[in-house]
Write a protein that holds these residues in place. Structure first.
Motif, PDB file in Angstrom:
ATOM      1  N   LYS A 165       0.832  -1.200   0.000  1.00 39.87           N
ATOM      2  CA  LYS A 165       0.000   0.000   0.000  1.00 39.87           C
ATOM      3  C   LYS A 165       0.870   1.253   0.000  1.00 39.87           C
ATOM      4  O   LYS A 165       0.579   2.227  -0.708  1.00 39.87           O
ATOM      5  N   LEU A 166       1.932   1.239   0.789  1.00 44.29           N
ATOM      6  CA  LEU A 166       2.848   2.377   0.819  1.00 44.29           C
ATOM      7  C   LEU A 166       3.546   2.543  -0.526  1.00 44.29           C
ATOM      8  O   LEU A 166       3.732   3.661  -1.017  1.00 44.29           O
ATOM      9  N   GLY A 167       3.946   1.414  -1.123  1.00 47.48           N
ATOM     10  CA  GLY A 167       4.602   1.473  -2.419  1.00 47.48           C
ATOM     11  C   GLY A 167       3.679   1.991  -3.503  1.00 47.48           C
ATOM     12  O   GLY A 167       4.085   2.803  -4.343  1.00 47.48           O
ATOM     13  N   ASN A 168       2.438   1.544  -3.497  1.00 46.20           N
ATOM     14  CA  ASN A 168       1.475   2.016  -4.499  1.00 46.20           C
ATOM     15  C   ASN A 168       1.244   3.516  -4.396  1.00 46.20           C
ATOM     16  O   ASN A 168       0.928   4.179  -5.387  1.00 46.20           O
ATOM     17  N   SER A 169       1.398   4.050  -3.181  1.00 49.28           N
ATOM     18  CA  SER A 169       1.181   5.481  -2.966  1.00 49.28           C
ATOM     19  C   SER A 169       2.440   6.306  -3.181  1.00 49.28           C
ATOM     20  O   SER A 169       2.391   7.538  -3.124  1.00 49.28           O
TER      21      SER A 169
END
Length: 239
Positions: free
Chosen positions: A89-93
């Motif tokens: 989720k952090l990477g996608n953001s």
């Protein structure tokens, strides 16, 4: 790639982030070389121009409030947080590569933006989770980003920025940590193998990690100049 050897896990401590390993003749194929010497909106560089580094906090705060803080008690009870799910989720953001090269999936912003992200991590209601994220964002990938070959960056940095893998740190040992010149772990080339011997502790994220940034002595001589960082896959037989 072939790997041979023996690696014993001997001690655990802390529910979310720490693990101690003893390495006994870990034989790691050097086909994978090492670094010598050293549903949320994605961050947009259009939104973040120079001088607006504090505005990045307004982007990550909703993610922390919605995806992390409501689950802290649940994760504490379980004994660990779901690093792969959260890091993705952090990477996608875009938060795992704020100051990393664009060609490997980063945003290419200067370090002021990373400092703002780090400061905002203080709003997470569990220090172990913030530490795990911080180690992955900076502790394992900074030197890889600066000094790693294209092969290493493609293999380890790009998937780390994307949140596809979890990394852990392998620096501290029972007899040395802050003073890294006292580290005893060695890595020696023998034929096509890299033989690693030693111990590591406080290896944040190790329970769930896919690779470790391991610091070892790779030559004799001045203890401040004889060390290398090794990108070590955690599925290597013997770990």
């Amino acid at each position: 790639m072939s790997n041979r050897g023996l690696f014993h896990r001997i001690f655990t401590s802390s529910t979310t982030s720490s693990l101690c390993y003893a390495i006994n003749v870990l034989r790691y194929r050097i086909d994978v070389p090492f670094i010598t010497h050293f549903q949320h909106a994605r961050i947009s560089t259009v939104k973040l121009s120079r001088g607006q580094e504090h505005s990045i906090a307004n982007i990550i705060l909703p993610l922390i409030d919605q995806e992390i803080n409501p689950y802290v008690d649940e994760w504490e009870a379980a004994g660990q947080f779901p690093a792969h799910k959260l890091f993705k989720k952090l990477g996608n953001s875009g938060f795992l590569g704020v100051n990393k090269p664009v060609e490997y999936g980063g945003l290419g912003l200067d370090y002021k933006y990373q400092l703002s992200i780090t400061e905002t991590m203080g709003t997470i209601h569990c220090g172990g989770i913030a530490m795990g994220i911080g180690v992955h964002m900076e502790g394992t990938t900074s030197n890889l980003s600066r000094y790693g070959s294209h092969y290493l960056k493609s293999t380890f940095l790009a998937p780390s920025i994307a949140g596809d893998v979890v990394s852990c740190i392998g620096v501290t040992e029972p007899q040395a940590g802050s003073d890294v010149s006292g580290l005893k772990t060695t890595a020696q080339r023998i034929g096509d193998d890299l033989i690693i011997n030693g111990q590591k502790m406080w290896t944040t994220n190790a329970w769930q990690a896919d690779w470790m940034a391991l610091l070892a002595n790779t030559s004799q001589g001045n203890p401040h100049r004889n060390k290398s960082l090794i990108c070590l896959p955690m599925n290597t037989p013997g770990i």
